[in-house]
Design a protein around this motif. Sequence first.
Motif, short mmCIF file in Angstrom:
data_model
loop_
_atom_site.label_atom_id
_atom_site.label_comp_id
_atom_site.label_asym_id
_atom_site.label_seq_id
_atom_site.Cartn_x
_atom_site.Cartn_y
_atom_site.Cartn_z
N ARG A 38 0.83 -1.21 0.00
CA ARG A 38 0.00 0.00 0.00
C ARG A 38 0.87 1.26 0.00
N LYS A 39 1.97 1.30 0.76
CA LYS A 39 2.87 2.47 0.80
C LYS A 39 3.54 2.68 -0.56
N LYS A 40 3.88 1.59 -1.21
CA LYS A 40 4.50 1.72 -2.54
C LYS A 40 3.51 2.30 -3.53
N GLU A 41 2.23 1.84 -3.47
CA GLU A 41 1.22 2.40 -4.36
C GLU A 41 0.96 3.88 -4.06
N TYR A 42 0.95 4.22 -2.77
CA TYR A 42 0.72 5.63 -2.39
C TYR A 42 1.85 6.53 -2.91
N ASP A 43 3.09 6.07 -2.76
CA ASP A 43 4.22 6.86 -3.27
C ASP A 43 4.14 7.02 -4.78
N ALA A 44 3.73 5.99 -5.47
CA ALA A 44 3.61 6.08 -6.93
C ALA A 44 2.52 7.08 -7.31
N ALA A 45 1.39 7.01 -6.58
CA ALA A 45 0.31 7.95 -6.89
C ALA A 45 0.75 9.40 -6.63
N VAL A 46 1.48 9.62 -5.52
CA VAL A 46 1.96 10.98 -5.21
C VAL A 46 2.92 11.48 -6.29
N ILE B 92 2.97 10.53 -9.46
CA ILE B 92 2.21 10.81 -10.68
C ILE B 92 1.48 12.17 -10.56
N GLN B 93 0.88 12.42 -9.41
CA GLN B 93 0.15 13.66 -9.21
C GLN B 93 1.09 14.88 -9.24
N GLY C 106 2.91 19.67 -11.83
CA GLY C 106 4.04 20.47 -12.31
C GLY C 106 3.90 20.83 -13.77
N CYS C 107 3.47 19.82 -14.57
CA CYS C 107 3.24 20.12 -16.00
C CYS C 107 2.14 21.16 -16.17
#
Length: 362
Positions: free
Chosen positions: A29-37, A39-40, A45-46
């Motif tokens: 779950r922490k790995k998925e949360y870091d990935a989502a952060v 991506i966001q 930024g773009c």
Amino acid sequence: MATLARLQARSTFVAQQYYYRNSVVDVFRKKEYDAAVKIQSWFRGCQVRAYIRYLHRVATVIQKWWRGYSGREEYRLLVKFASCAMKMNFYNAMAVRIQRRWRGYRIRKYCFNYFYLKEYLRAVSETNDAIREALEEFAEMKEREEKKADLEREEKERDSQARKMHYLLSTKQIPGIYNSPFRKDPDPWELRLQKAKPLTSQRSKVKDKHWVSPNSWLECTSARSFPRSEVLPPIDRKQCQGPFRDITEVLEQRYKPLEPTLRVAEPINELNVAREEFRRQEWMRNVNDNMFLPFSTYHKNKKYTPLMHSSSKYGPNSYGSRHFRDENPKKWICDKDFQTVLPSFDLFSKYGKLYSKAGQII
């Protein structure tokens, strides 16, 4: 019961499996949360960079239009100034050309016209000669008149002296000092003494209508006993010999006016009157009656009216700081002074009055 026993025997294993699976799920779950952060953050930024690029493009367009407008206005102003300078230079050149032509014509026509100048100088020399002759005649006439007046004055003085020395005239019995028996002819002063009348001093017996006797002055019975602004009448008597004072001085001292003391002459409220007069003088000398309030907003909306000598386009005036006829040697074109072409005018102006008087006499 057997089933319960088996479950109790397996409870430790179940608990370990539960904790193990939960820990694995938390890591995932922490790995998925870091990935989502991640991506966001990349997407945001773009998005922000795209908005900033849009703002830069808009600011560039606005600056381009404004700089183009200001540049065109500045260029129009420069062109206007350049055209005005060209026109002024052209006008100055034309004015210089006109002045050059006119001055050349005037110099050739009036100043350096040889024949006209020669005729004018001849007329001036003739006028000067006539004036000199008239002045010489007038001076001779004045000299003759002065000599005649001196002779008349001397003759008058001799007659007066003869009248004073009339007592030296010879008589039938006693010859005078000017008629000595040892001389062949009598002295000319003897003849003058015979013609002269004796000098006698006759006192006028006419009594002055303003004369008042001293008794009436001392008794104060006359209207002129008190001092007035008129001149006192002359006293027709001899001055007494001795240290006596004049009667007019005695009467002035006797009837002199009263001199009040300082307490009576000055009012009681002199200090208040002086303060009020001082305030009135200050109010008369004050130009601006508005009180200066440095920390108030009373004069904030009041329009400022500049002074005339500071707002003039010709520069500040010099009233009161220097004279209008001051000489500035730095602005002189050359060090040479003005030269007079016709010095005979000075002579004519100097002796003009004498010439007119001589003409009247002639």
